[in-house]
Design a protein around this motif. Structure first.
Motif, PDB file in Angstrom:
ATOM      1  N   MET A 248       0.851  -1.203   0.000  1.00  6.14           N
ATOM      2  CA  MET A 248       0.000   0.000   0.000  1.00  6.14           C
ATOM      3  C   MET A 248       0.888   1.255   0.000  1.00  6.14           C
ATOM      4  O   MET A 248       1.876   1.324   0.732  1.00  6.14           O
ATOM      5  CB  MET A 248      -0.907   0.010   1.221  1.00  6.14           C
ATOM      6  CG  MET A 248      -1.905   1.166   1.221  1.00  6.14           C
ATOM      7  SD  MET A 248      -2.925   1.175   2.714  1.00  6.14           S
ATOM      8  CE  MET A 248      -1.685   1.476   3.959  1.00  6.14           C
TER       9      MET A 248
ATOM     10  N   GLY B 195     -11.484   2.977  -0.770  1.00  2.34           N
ATOM     11  CA  GLY B 195     -10.504   2.072  -0.177  1.00  2.34           C
ATOM     12  C   GLY B 195     -11.103   0.717   0.147  1.00  2.34           C
ATOM     13  O   GLY B 195     -10.455  -0.326  -0.031  1.00  2.34           O
TER      14      GLY B 195
ATOM     15  N   ALA C  92     -11.359  -1.075  -3.054  1.00  2.00           N
ATOM     16  CA  ALA C  92     -10.043  -1.482  -3.548  1.00  2.00           C
ATOM     17  C   ALA C  92      -9.531  -2.697  -2.797  1.00  2.00           C
ATOM     18  O   ALA C  92      -8.975  -3.642  -3.390  1.00  2.00           O
ATOM     19  CB  ALA C  92      -9.066  -0.325  -3.414  1.00  2.00           C
ATOM     20  N   LEU C  93      -9.701  -2.705  -1.470  1.00  2.00           N
ATOM     21  CA  LEU C  93      -9.252  -3.857  -0.687  1.00  2.00           C
ATOM     22  C   LEU C  93     -10.089  -5.091  -0.994  1.00  2.00           C
ATOM     23  O   LEU C  93      -9.596  -6.232  -0.986  1.00  2.00           O
ATOM     24  CB  LEU C  93      -9.322  -3.528   0.793  1.00  2.00           C
ATOM     25  CG  LEU C  93      -8.343  -2.440   1.285  1.00  2.00           C
ATOM     26  CD1 LEU C  93      -8.622  -2.099   2.732  1.00  2.00           C
ATOM     27  CD2 LEU C  93      -6.900  -2.890   1.112  1.00  2.00           C
TER      28      LEU C  93
ATOM     29  N   SER D  49      -8.999  -6.449  -4.721  1.00  2.00           N
ATOM     30  CA  SER D  49      -7.599  -6.542  -5.102  1.00  2.00           C
ATOM     31  C   SER D  49      -7.054  -7.951  -5.056  1.00  2.00           C
ATOM     32  O   SER D  49      -5.902  -8.180  -5.407  1.00  2.00           O
ATOM     33  CB  SER D  49      -6.745  -5.650  -4.182  1.00  2.00           C
ATOM     34  OG  SER D  49      -6.876  -6.088  -2.843  1.00  2.00           O
TER      35      SER D  49
ATOM     36  N   THR E  85      -0.286  -7.900  -5.137  1.00  5.19           N
ATOM     37  CA  THR E  85      -1.434  -7.069  -4.750  1.00  5.19           C
ATOM     38  C   THR E  85      -0.941  -5.684  -4.295  1.00  5.19           C
ATOM     39  O   THR E  85      -0.109  -5.574  -3.391  1.00  5.19           O
ATOM     40  CB  THR E  85      -2.226  -7.740  -3.626  1.00  5.19           C
ATOM     41  OG1 THR E  85      -2.690  -9.009  -4.078  1.00  5.19           O
ATOM     42  CG2 THR E  85      -3.390  -6.858  -3.217  1.00  5.19           C
TER      43      THR E  85
ATOM     44  N   VAL F 109      -2.280  -1.458  -3.636  1.00  8.32           N
ATOM     45  CA  VAL F 109      -3.324  -0.431  -3.496  1.00  8.32           C
ATOM     46  C   VAL F 109      -2.616   0.901  -3.225  1.00  8.32           C
ATOM     47  O   VAL F 109      -1.720   0.955  -2.363  1.00  8.32           O
ATOM     48  CB  VAL F 109      -4.311  -0.751  -2.356  1.00  8.32           C
ATOM     49  CG1 VAL F 109      -5.341   0.368  -2.230  1.00  8.32           C
ATOM     50  CG2 VAL F 109      -4.995  -2.082  -2.579  1.00  8.32           C
TER      51      VAL F 109
ATOM     52  N   ASN G 100      -5.896   0.026  -7.621  1.00 13.74           N
ATOM     53  CA  ASN G 100      -5.674  -1.289  -7.020  1.00 13.74           C
ATOM     54  C   ASN G 100      -5.548  -2.328  -8.119  1.00 13.74           C
ATOM     55  O   ASN G 100      -6.098  -2.190  -9.227  1.00 13.74           O
ATOM     56  CB  ASN G 100      -6.818  -1.652  -6.078  1.00 13.74           C
ATOM     57  CG  ASN G 100      -8.147  -1.790  -6.807  1.00 13.74           C
ATOM     58  OD1 ASN G 100      -8.817  -0.799  -7.043  1.00 13.74           O
ATOM     59  ND2 ASN G 100      -8.520  -3.038  -7.168  1.00 13.74           N
TER      60      ASN G 100
END
Length: 581
Positions: free
Chosen positions: A462, A487, A490-491, A494, A501, A503, A521
């Motif tokens: 991240m 967010g 995105a999490l 991903s 991975t 972001v 992401n």
């Protein structure tokens, strides 16, 4: 922050100071009085100078009046005696005896003779029969027959210094000859009694048209020492009287008066001590002119000082006080009104009253602002605590959730509430209660989201890149909630086991006061559902973008999903009291 006021110490001539203007006005006001005083004094000086000149000429004439009278008497005697001689021309012996008897009876006479037009002496008190045709007096009379006075160092007959009075004698309009009477040259009489005040420093010299001295009254001084240096007496013969200053042959400054006594033949020149002449040339005029000039200058100075003390200084003090008032000073000494005229004191009183009123109003406003800040900080703190309480309740509910879907939905709702809590936490902790730093706020939101999220992938990389942008509550809340939803999505999408991975979160400020929020992401092939497919999170993101009046862009390229929102940064709200939640 108050603006410091700078004053240029050099004032432009186009905008002169009050002192310069007042000096100019006073100068113009006193100029007519000064001109009148100078002109009147100058005219008085010129008049006094003319009176002094007339007095010197009159004193000179009086001093030489006796000698002039003697000369006129000699001329009259020659004229009268010549008329008597006309009757005795046929008997030269009788004529000579009569002339001898006349000279004997007149101690002030030396010689009496009658000369024909040819230059031969017809009868005489002595020296009868001499031919004087080449005599200088006779030659002058032949050219211009008239009464004349001449001086001889040695008479042709008497051989002694004499003054010769000569008159042409006519019978029935015909020139018959010339009558001569000689008188001895002697010392002039004393200054008349009425001029006793002038006796000291006074001298008198009689001279003829050739510059020869006839008689003197110079005391112990030699006449040459009292006469003007580098000037011949012959150059001073004129038909009018005049005066002039000059240095004598002895080098002393003297004042001279020249008076013609007998037509163009005999002149008198007097020499005076300058201290006895009140208005002597330019010196006598300039000295009185100094007084009105000094009087005008003193009046101007006094008037300027008065205006300076009564008007300019109080105004300058007021100007200084106003400048300090502009810089933030609100308390002034009552001495601002001291030693000023009534009008200036009233003006100062009004200014002091205004300053006190403004100071009191500012104190009240500052106190109200402090009270408002305390109240607003308390509101933010209580809202944050209430939201934390809701988060705690939701934690209890999540632990009792029956299914994973129910648990996930509660966690998403909890994350949104925590985003709001973080906004209020940053607001009451900020120095300014009306704004927050976007970089601090979003960093805390993302960390809280990652730390509290149950869907954090393994091996997640991240990154965060937030510019130092100041947000006001009207934009800070939707920005924080938008980052929370973006967010979370995105999490969620991903992937969970991919080591690649990634972001990333960023907030960048562009030109024209524009701000861009970007969330990227990675995506994997086993993502359970398409990202941005119209779920609740997607609708919330769109709603927050509309609230920011921004442009929303979404897309996927090479396995990287990008969400971008571009909006204009706004200033503080017009009501100035925070936000519209």
């Amino acid at each position: 922050m108050r603006r410091a006021m700078w004053r240029n110490p050099f004032r432009s001539l186009r905008n002169p100071s009050l002192r310069l203007k007042m000096a100019a006005v006073l100068g113009v006001a006193l100029l007519p009085l000064g001109v009148i005083s100078v002109v009147q004094t100058y005219n008085f000086g010129m008049g006094a100078r003319e009176l002094s000149r007339t007095a010197l000429l009159a004193a000179t004439e009086r001093a030489a009046s006796q000698e002039r009278s003697q000369m006129l008497e000699a001329l009259e005697a020659s004229q009268s005696l010549g008329l008597i001689v006309l009757d005795l021309l046929d008997d030269p012996d009788a004529c000579s005896r009569m002339l001898a008897n006349y000279v004997r009876r007149s101690p002030d006479k030396v010689l009496a003779t009658f000369q024909s037009t040819t230059g031969r002496m017809i009868c005489a008190s002595q020296g009868l029969g001499l031919d004087l045709s080449d005599n200088s007096i006779f030659l002058r009379l032949s050219e211009e027959p008239r009464q004349i006075i001449t001086i001889r160092e040695a008479g042709a007959i008497s051989q002694r210094p004499v003054i010769v009075a000569t008159s042409p004698i006519y019978r029935e309009g015909k020139l018959m000859g010339y009558m001569y009477i000689s008188v001895p040259r002697g010392i002039l009489s004393d200054t008349p009694e009425e001029d006793e005040a002038l006796q000291e420093g006074f001298s008198l010299v009689l001279f003829d048209r050739r510059g020869m001295i006839i008689a003197t009254e110079t005391g112990d001084e030699k006449p040459e020492n009292l006469l003007p240096a580098d000037m011949q007496l012959a150059s001073l013969t004129a038909s009018r009287s005049f005066t002039f200053p000059a240095r004598s042959s002895a080098g002393r400054l003297r004042h001279y008066a020249v008076v013609p006594l007998l037509a163009e033949d005999i002149f008198a020149i007097s020499s005076w001590d300058p201290n006895m002449v009140p208005y002597d040339g330019q010196r006598g005029i300039l000295v009185p002119l100094i007084f009105p000039m000094l009087m005008c200058i003193v009046c101007l100075i006094v008037a300027y000082i008065s205006v300076d003390r009564m008007i300019i200084r109080p105004i300058s003090a007021m100007r200084t006080a106003m400048a300090e008032f502009e810089l933030g000073r609100r308390r002034f000494s009552p001495k601002l009104r001291a030693n000023a005229p009534g009008e200036m004191q009233e003006l100062a009183k009004g200014f002091l009253s205004l300053a006190e009123t403004v100071a009191e109003d500012e104190e009240e406003r500052e106190q109200a602002l402090r009270d408002k800040n305390v109240l607003l900080r308390e509101v933010y703190h209580r809202v944050k605590n209430n939201l934390q309480l809701i988060v705690s309740i939701m934690n209890m509910q999540i632990r009792n959730a029956a299914t994973p879907r129910e648990k996930r939905l509660l966690q998403q709702l909890q994350e949104r509430v925590m985003g709001l809590s973080i906004v209020h936490k940053n607001l009451y902790q900020a120095t300014s209660l009306a704004s927050v730093r976007a970089d601090n706020l979003l960093t805390e939101v993302v960390r809280q989201l990652v730390d509290a999220g149950a869907q954090r992938p393994q091996g997640l990389k991240m990154t965060m890149d937030f510019d130092q942008v100041t947000l006001y509550p009207d934009q800070a809340v939707p920005v924080a909630l938008l980052i929370t939803e973006a967010g979370t999505n995105a999490l969620k999408h991903s992937g969970e086991q991919d080591a690649r991975t990634e972001v990333s979160f960023s907030l960048k400020r562009e030109d024209d006061n524009m701000v861009v929020i970007t969330v990227r992401n990675t995506r994997t092939d086993d993502t359970p559902e398409a990202q941005g497919s119209g779920g609740l999170g997607t609708r919330l993101i769109e709603a927050f973008a509309r609230q920011l009046d921004g442009e929303l862009e979404r897309g996927e390229e090479n396995g990287i999903y990008t969400l971008r929102v571009r909006f204009r940064l706004e200033g503080p709200p017009e009501n100035g009291n925070g936000t519209n939640f």
